[in-house]
Design a protein around this motif. Structure first.
Motif, mmCIF file in Angstrom:
data_model
loop_
_atom_site.group_PDB
_atom_site.id
_atom_site.type_symbol
_atom_site.label_atom_id
_atom_site.label_comp_id
_atom_site.label_asym_id
_atom_site.label_seq_id
_atom_site.Cartn_x
_atom_site.Cartn_y
_atom_site.Cartn_z
ATOM 1 N N LYS A 51 -3.346 0.743 -5.563
ATOM 2 C CA LYS A 51 -3.508 -0.282 -4.539
ATOM 3 C C LYS A 51 -2.948 0.180 -3.199
ATOM 4 O O LYS A 51 -3.301 -0.364 -2.150
ATOM 5 C CB LYS A 51 -2.779 -1.567 -4.952
ATOM 6 C CG LYS A 51 -3.219 -2.137 -6.293
ATOM 7 C CD LYS A 51 -4.678 -2.548 -6.280
ATOM 8 C CE LYS A 51 -5.067 -3.198 -7.608
ATOM 9 N NZ LYS A 51 -6.528 -3.494 -7.653
ATOM 10 N N LYS A 52 -2.055 1.191 -3.257
ATOM 11 C CA LYS A 52 -1.381 1.654 -2.043
ATOM 12 C C LYS A 52 -1.434 3.175 -1.956
ATOM 13 O O LYS A 52 -1.331 3.877 -2.954
ATOM 14 C CB LYS A 52 0.079 1.180 -2.031
ATOM 15 C CG LYS A 52 0.236 -0.319 -1.819
ATOM 16 C CD LYS A 52 1.664 -0.774 -2.026
ATOM 17 C CE LYS A 52 2.024 -0.852 -3.494
ATOM 18 N NZ LYS A 52 3.341 -1.476 -3.726
ATOM 19 N N LEU A 53 -1.579 3.660 -0.738
ATOM 20 C CA LEU A 53 -1.618 5.086 -0.446
ATOM 21 C C LEU A 53 -0.671 5.350 0.704
ATOM 22 O O LEU A 53 -0.648 4.594 1.686
ATOM 23 C CB LEU A 53 -3.047 5.490 -0.048
ATOM 24 C CG LEU A 53 -3.238 6.862 0.604
ATOM 25 C CD1 LEU A 53 -2.922 7.974 -0.379
ATOM 26 C CD2 LEU A 53 -4.671 6.993 1.133
ATOM 27 N N ILE A 54 0.152 6.401 0.584
ATOM 28 C CA ILE A 54 1.000 6.780 1.705
ATOM 29 C C ILE A 54 0.743 8.233 2.063
ATOM 30 O O ILE A 54 0.329 9.036 1.233
ATOM 31 C CB ILE A 54 2.498 6.561 1.411
ATOM 32 C CG1 ILE A 54 3.017 7.591 0.413
ATOM 33 C CG2 ILE A 54 2.772 5.152 0.925
ATOM 34 C CD1 ILE A 54 4.528 7.665 0.360
ATOM 35 N N CYS A 55 0.973 8.548 3.318
ATOM 36 C CA CYS A 55 0.877 9.918 3.796
ATOM 37 C C CYS A 55 2.144 10.212 4.574
ATOM 38 O O CYS A 55 2.509 9.463 5.498
ATOM 39 C CB CYS A 55 -0.356 10.098 4.684
ATOM 40 S SG CYS A 55 -0.536 11.782 5.341
ATOM 41 N N ASP A 76 -7.448 6.318 7.276
ATOM 42 C CA ASP A 76 -7.715 4.887 7.478
ATOM 43 C C ASP A 76 -9.128 4.543 7.001
ATOM 44 O O ASP A 76 -9.360 3.493 6.384
ATOM 45 C CB ASP A 76 -7.552 4.509 8.950
ATOM 46 C CG ASP A 76 -6.098 4.472 9.395
ATOM 47 O OD1 ASP A 76 -5.210 4.432 8.519
ATOM 48 O OD2 ASP A 76 -5.851 4.498 10.613
ATOM 49 N N GLN A 77 -10.079 5.427 7.281
ATOM 50 C CA GLN A 77 -11.459 5.214 6.827
ATOM 51 C C GLN A 77 -11.538 5.268 5.304
ATOM 52 O O GLN A 77 -12.224 4.456 4.677
ATOM 53 C CB GLN A 77 -12.376 6.275 7.442
ATOM 54 C CG GLN A 77 -12.540 6.154 8.940
ATOM 55 C CD GLN A 77 -13.350 7.295 9.539
ATOM 56 O OE1 GLN A 77 -13.672 8.280 8.866
ATOM 57 N NE2 GLN A 77 -13.692 7.177 10.818
ATOM 58 N N LEU A 78 -10.836 6.237 4.715
ATOM 59 C CA LEU A 78 -10.813 6.344 3.254
ATOM 60 C C LEU A 78 -10.213 5.093 2.625
ATOM 61 O O LEU A 78 -10.745 4.570 1.633
ATOM 62 C CB LEU A 78 -10.002 7.576 2.832
ATOM 63 C CG LEU A 78 -9.760 7.752 1.331
ATOM 64 C CD1 LEU A 78 -11.079 7.973 0.582
ATOM 65 C CD2 LEU A 78 -8.794 8.909 1.069
ATOM 66 N N ALA A 79 -9.123 4.609 3.199
ATOM 67 C CA ALA A 79 -8.466 3.414 2.671
ATOM 68 C C ALA A 79 -9.393 2.202 2.754
ATOM 69 O O ALA A 79 -9.459 1.383 1.828
ATOM 70 C CB ALA A 79 -7.171 3.152 3.438
ATOM 71 N N LYS A 80 -10.123 2.110 3.844
ATOM 72 C CA LYS A 80 -11.057 0.987 4.007
ATOM 73 C C LYS A 80 -12.180 1.063 2.981
ATOM 74 O O LYS A 80 -12.559 0.053 2.370
ATOM 75 C CB LYS A 80 -11.630 1.002 5.421
ATOM 76 C CG LYS A 80 -12.560 -0.157 5.724
ATOM 77 C CD LYS A 80 -13.048 -0.114 7.162
ATOM 78 C CE LYS A 80 -13.985 -1.280 7.465
ATOM 79 N NZ LYS A 80 -14.466 -1.229 8.881
ATOM 80 N N VAL A 82 -3.013 1.711 3.291
ATOM 81 C CA VAL A 82 -2.440 3.006 3.618
ATOM 82 C C VAL A 82 -1.233 2.821 4.543
ATOM 83 O O VAL A 82 -1.239 1.970 5.431
ATOM 84 C CB VAL A 82 -3.495 3.935 4.267
ATOM 85 C CG1 VAL A 82 -4.017 3.369 5.572
ATOM 86 C CG2 VAL A 82 -2.934 5.328 4.461
ATOM 87 N N TYR A 83 -0.191 3.619 4.291
ATOM 88 C CA TYR A 83 1.054 3.514 5.050
ATOM 89 C C TYR A 83 1.476 4.909 5.521
ATOM 90 O O TYR A 83 1.284 5.900 4.818
ATOM 91 C CB TYR A 83 2.175 2.931 4.190
ATOM 92 C CG TYR A 83 1.880 1.564 3.621
ATOM 93 C CD1 TYR A 83 2.276 0.402 4.279
ATOM 94 C CD2 TYR A 83 1.209 1.428 2.402
ATOM 95 C CE1 TYR A 83 2.016 -0.859 3.747
ATOM 96 C CE2 TYR A 83 0.945 0.179 1.869
ATOM 97 C CZ TYR A 83 1.342 -0.959 2.539
ATOM 98 O OH TYR A 83 1.086 -2.198 2.001
ATOM 99 N N TYR A 84 2.094 4.940 6.708
ATOM 100 C CA TYR A 84 2.635 6.180 7.254
ATOM 101 C C TYR A 84 4.047 5.912 7.787
ATOM 102 O O TYR A 84 4.357 4.788 8.195
ATOM 103 C CB TYR A 84 1.800 6.689 8.438
ATOM 104 C CG TYR A 84 0.310 6.694 8.233
ATOM 105 C CD1 TYR A 84 -0.340 7.800 7.696
ATOM 106 C CD2 TYR A 84 -0.472 5.595 8.600
ATOM 107 C CE1 TYR A 84 -1.719 7.824 7.533
ATOM 108 C CE2 TYR A 84 -1.849 5.600 8.444
ATOM 109 C CZ TYR A 84 -2.460 6.716 7.908
ATOM 110 O OH TYR A 84 -3.820 6.721 7.748
ATOM 111 N N PRO A 85 4.885 6.943 7.833
ATOM 112 C CA PRO A 85 6.127 6.787 8.598
ATOM 113 C C PRO A 85 5.772 6.777 10.090
ATOM 114 O O PRO A 85 4.706 7.257 10.490
ATOM 115 C CB PRO A 85 6.929 8.055 8.246
ATOM 116 C CG PRO A 85 6.172 8.738 7.141
ATOM 117 C CD PRO A 85 4.753 8.281 7.239
ATOM 118 N N SER A 86 6.657 6.257 10.915
ATOM 119 C CA SER A 86 6.450 6.391 12.354
ATOM 120 C C SER A 86 6.489 7.882 12.692
ATOM 121 O O SER A 86 7.005 8.706 11.927
ATOM 122 C CB SER A 86 7.526 5.639 13.128
ATOM 123 O OG SER A 86 8.811 6.172 12.834
#
Length: 334
Positions: free
Chosen positions: A259-263, A278-282, A288-292
Motif C-alpha cells: 500500500k506504501k512505497l518509499i524512495c 509519482d506516476q508509478l504510484a498513481k 509514495v513517500y520521500y524524505p525532504s
C-alpha cells in the motif's frame, strides 16, 4: 526521550537531536565536497581526518543553539556501518566516549536502516509495511520492509550503484565533482530520446540492477561527440537509469499487496525520478513517500530517528560485520 544522533560513515559529518515529543529538534551536516573537488572523489584518510577536526565543533554548536546539555541526553545513536572504516571510527569513538563518561545508553545503527526510516522523520504517521527503493552513491536496493527491524533485500545492483554511475558519467562529461546532481541539472536542457542507451537486466523479470554497461556505453558514445551534445547524453543516460529503476520497482510491487512505497538515499532527490515514481504510484494505487531533500543525503537526523525507533520498539542491537559483501538487514540485529 532525547536522542543524540551521530553520522560519519563517508564524507558528511552529522549531528542531530531528536525528541519523542517534538520530533526532529535540529540537525547539522558538514559536507566534505569542497575538500574532494580537486581529487574527483573521496580519499578515506582525508575524510577521517576532517571528521576528527569537525565533529566536536558541530556537536557543541547543535547543543548550544538548542540550549541542551549532554546531561539531558537519554540515548546516543551512531552509525556503525557500512561505510569507510576510518570515518566510522571517529563517530563511534565520540559516541562511546560520551556514553562512558556520562553513563548514557548507546545504540549502534545500520546506515541503511537510517535511510529506510528517513521519510518517517517528517511524517510520523508513516509506518511499515512498505516497499523501499534505496538509491545512493553506494547502494541501489529494493527492500521489503515488513516491520521495524524486519527487512529483506529483494534486489540490488551487481556492480555500480546508480548514484555511482551518475557521478562517473558526470566525470566523463567533465562536470565538477560530485557529478551526479550536475548530470541531472544538465539533463534538463537535453533530449532524452536522442541516444538509446542500454537498460540492463530488463529482458527477464528479476529485481537486480546493473549500471556498469550503461556507463561504458556513454563512454563509447562520447568518442564521436562534441560538448554541445553533452546535454542530450546526460538526459538520455538519466532516462535509462530511471526507466530501469521504475520497471524493477513496478515488478517488485506485484510480488505483494503493498500500500506504501518509499524512495530514499541521495538519488531520491532527483527531480525526474520523483516524477516517474509519482506516476508509478498513481498507476498502481500506492502511496509514495520521500524524505525532504536535505534528508536524502547522509545525515544524523535519520540515525537519531532510527535510534529512537529501536529503543521505543525494544528492538535488538547488532554487531556490524564489515567483511560481508551483501547486507541481509533482517539478520544483522542479533
Amino acid at each position: 526521550m532525547l536522542v543524540l544522533g551521530i553520522e560519519s560513515s563517508c564524507d558528511e559529518t552529522g549531528i542531530a537531536l531528536f525528541s519523542d515529543k517534538v520530533g526532529l529538534i535540529d540537525h547539522k551536516v558538514n559536507s566534505q565536497i569542497d575538500l574532494f573537488k580537486e581529487y574527483g572523489g573521496v580519499i578515506p584518510e582525508i575524510a577521517a581526518r576532517d571528521h576528527s577536526n569537525k565533529i566536536i565543533k558541530i556537536l557543541n554548536k547543535v547543543l548550544k543553539e538548542n540550549d541542551v546539555t549532554i546531561d539531558q541526553i537519554d540515548l546516543i545513536a551512531y552509525t556503525a556501518g557500512p561505510g569507510l572504516i576510518g570515518s566510522l571510527m571517529v563517530g563511534e569513538t565520540v559516541a562511546k566516549t560520551i556514553s562512558k563518561v556520562k553513563n548514557i545508553e548507546i545504540i549502534p545503527i545500520h546506515h541503511l536502516e537510517g535511510h529506510i526510516l528517513a521519510p518517517g522523520i517528517e511524517n510520523r504517521s508513516l509506518k511499515p509495511p512498505y516497499l523501499c527503493l534505496l538509491v545512493s552513491g553506494g547502494h541501489t536496493q529494493i527492500i521489503d520492509c515488513d516491520d521495524y527491524g524486519q527487512y529483506s533485500i529483494l534486489g540490488e545492483t551487481i556492480d555500480d550503484a546508480c548514484g555511482e554511475a551518475f557521478d562517473k558519467v558526470g566525470k566523463l562529461l567533465n562536470l565538477e565533482y560530485p557529478g551526479g546532481p550536475k548530470v541531472a541539472q544538465l539533463a534538463k536542457s537535453g533530449n532524452s530520446e536522442r541516444f538509446n542507451f542500454p537498460r540492463a537486466l530488463t529482458q527477464k523479470r528479476n529485481l537486480d540492477f546493473s549500471f556498469s554497461g550503461l556507463k561504458t556505453a556513454v563512454l563509447y558514445e562520447l568518442e564521436n561527440l562534441n560538448v554541445t551534445d553533452y546535454a542530450d547524453v546526460a538526459a538520455s543516460f538519466q532516462a535509462a537509469v530511471i526507466d530501469v529503476l521504475v520497471k524493477k520497482l513496478s515488478w517488485a510491487l506485484e510480488t505483494k499487496d503493498y500500500k506504501k512505497l518509499i524512495c530514499s538515499g541521495g538519488v531520491a532527490a532527483n527531480e525526474m525520478l520523483r516524477i516517474k515514481l509519482d506516476q508509478l504510484a498513481k498507476n498502481t494505487k500506492v502511496q509514495v513517500y520521500y524524505p525532504s531533500l536535505e534528508l536524502c543525503t547522509d545525515n544524523a537526523a535519520m540515525i537519531a530517528y532510527a535510534g529512537y525507533i529501536r529503543k521505543s520498539k525494544k528492538l535488538k542491537k547488532y554487531d556490524v560485520e564489515f567483511s560481508r559483501p551483501r547486507w541481509p538487514l533482517g539478520e544483522l540485529y542479533a
